[in-house]
Design a protein around this motif. Structure first.
Motif, PDB file in Angstrom:
ATOM      1  N   LEU A   2       0.843  -1.198   0.000  1.00 55.28           N
ATOM      2  CA  LEU A   2       0.000   0.000   0.000  1.00 55.28           C
ATOM      3  C   LEU A   2       0.874   1.242   0.000  1.00 55.28           C
ATOM      4  CD1 LEU A   2      -2.533  -0.853   2.851  1.00 55.28           C
ATOM      5  CD2 LEU A   2      -2.904  -1.056   0.393  1.00 55.28           C
ATOM      6  N   GLU A   3       0.676   2.088  -0.973  1.00 56.33           N
ATOM      7  CA  GLU A   3       1.299   3.419  -0.957  1.00 56.33           C
ATOM      8  C   GLU A   3       0.292   4.347  -0.309  1.00 56.33           C
ATOM      9  OE1 GLU A   3       3.392   6.097  -0.540  1.00 56.33           O
ATOM     10  OE2 GLU A   3       4.497   4.884  -2.005  1.00 56.33           O
ATOM     11  N   LEU A   4       0.628   4.877   0.843  1.00 51.05           N
ATOM     12  CA  LEU A   4      -0.307   5.700   1.603  1.00 51.05           C
ATOM     13  C   LEU A   4       0.033   7.181   1.560  1.00 51.05           C
ATOM     14  CD1 LEU A   4      -0.530   3.204   4.560  1.00 51.05           C
ATOM     15  CD2 LEU A   4      -2.300   3.648   2.868  1.00 51.05           C
ATOM     16  N   ASP A   5       1.134   7.523   0.929  1.00 54.93           N
ATOM     17  CA  ASP A   5       1.537   8.921   0.874  1.00 54.93           C
ATOM     18  C   ASP A   5       0.681   9.680  -0.133  1.00 54.93           C
ATOM     19  OD1 ASP A   5       2.950  11.230   1.504  1.00 54.93           O
ATOM     20  OD2 ASP A   5       4.890  10.244   1.367  1.00 54.93           O
ATOM     21  N   THR A   6       0.823  10.978  -0.137  1.00 58.03           N
ATOM     22  CA  THR A   6       0.032  11.832  -1.023  1.00 58.03           C
ATOM     23  C   THR A   6       0.619  11.912  -2.429  1.00 58.03           C
ATOM     24  OG1 THR A   6       1.243  13.753  -0.196  1.00 58.03           O
ATOM     25  CG2 THR A   6      -0.856  13.233   0.866  1.00 58.03           C
ATOM     26  N   ARG A   7       1.800  11.343  -2.610  1.00 56.35           N
ATOM     27  CA  ARG A   7       2.416  11.319  -3.931  1.00 56.35           C
ATOM     28  C   ARG A   7       3.187  10.015  -4.085  1.00 56.35           C
ATOM     29  NH1 ARG A   7       7.988  12.775  -3.790  1.00 56.35           N
ATOM     30  NH2 ARG A   7       8.641  13.631  -1.805  1.00 56.35           N
ATOM     31  N   SER A   8       3.479   9.663  -5.324  1.00 56.82           N
ATOM     32  CA  SER A   8       4.246   8.443  -5.577  1.00 56.82           C
ATOM     33  C   SER A   8       5.650   8.573  -5.019  1.00 56.82           C
ATOM     34  CB  SER A   8       4.320   8.169  -7.080  1.00 56.82           C
ATOM     35  OG  SER A   8       3.047   7.910  -7.579  1.00 56.82           O
ATOM     36  N   ARG A   9       6.184   7.459  -4.578  1.00 56.51           N
ATOM     37  CA  ARG A   9       7.546   7.418  -4.047  1.00 56.51           C
ATOM     38  C   ARG A   9       8.247   6.177  -4.592  1.00 56.51           C
ATOM     39  NH1 ARG A   9       8.704  11.369  -0.289  1.00 56.51           N
ATOM     40  NH2 ARG A   9       6.889  12.167   0.793  1.00 56.51           N
ATOM     41  N   ASP A  10       9.563   6.273  -4.700  1.00 55.26           N
ATOM     42  CA  ASP A  10      10.354   5.078  -4.978  1.00 55.26           C
ATOM     43  C   ASP A  10      10.463   4.320  -3.668  1.00 55.26           C
ATOM     44  OD1 ASP A  10      10.826   5.671  -7.661  1.00 55.26           O
ATOM     45  OD2 ASP A  10      12.587   6.881  -7.188  1.00 55.26           O
ATOM     46  N   ARG A  11      10.142   3.040  -3.688  1.00 51.79           N
ATOM     47  CA  ARG A  11      10.141   2.240  -2.463  1.00 51.79           C
ATOM     48  C   ARG A  11      11.134   1.093  -2.569  1.00 51.79           C
ATOM     49  NH1 ARG A  11       7.602   4.911   1.666  1.00 51.79           N
ATOM     50  NH2 ARG A  11       5.674   5.824   0.883  1.00 51.79           N
TER      51      ARG A  11
END
Length: 122
Positions: free
Chosen positions: A104-113
């Protein structure tokens, strides 16, 4: 939401370990790992549920300090957690028929994970 089940299964198939546990960990404070039935209804229901219990519109101390608009993202990720440990037998995850491993990406913008997979077993 990203279904990781097949990729994790491929990772296990390539390992030399047949039986044990695998831990999936997301490095970052606004990402989480869950199991869920990865189908369109739940793909809508799960984020909707999170928005009801942790609404974006509330005042968050993190937001007041950093003004980055993602205080609710940190709270959601803290509630769900950054890792999951799953047993496996004969290089196959011990999941239920309709159970998938999902990031789950829960941030307000895309991130490299970065996902860290650690296998323990024999």
């Amino acid at each position: 939401m990203i279904d990781l089940t097949e990729k994790i299964g491929n990772f296990l198939e390539q390992s030399k370990i047949c039986n044990g546990t695998i831990t999936i960990f997301v490095a970052g404070s606004t990402g989480s790992i869950i199991t869920i039935e990865f189908e369109p209804g739940l793909i809508r229901d799960f984020p909707d549920m999170l928005s009801r219990i942790i609404p974006k519109e509330l005042k968050y101390g993190h937001e007041q300090m950093w003004h980055d608009g993602n205080g609710h993202s940190h709270v959601k990720a803290s509630l769900i957690g950054p890792s999951l440990t799953i047993p496996f037998v004969d290089k196959r995850l011990c999941l239920g028929m309709w159970q998938q491993v999902v990031f789950l990406e829960l941030d307000t913008r895309s991130r490299d994970r970065e996902l860290i997979l650690q296998i323990i077993g024999e």
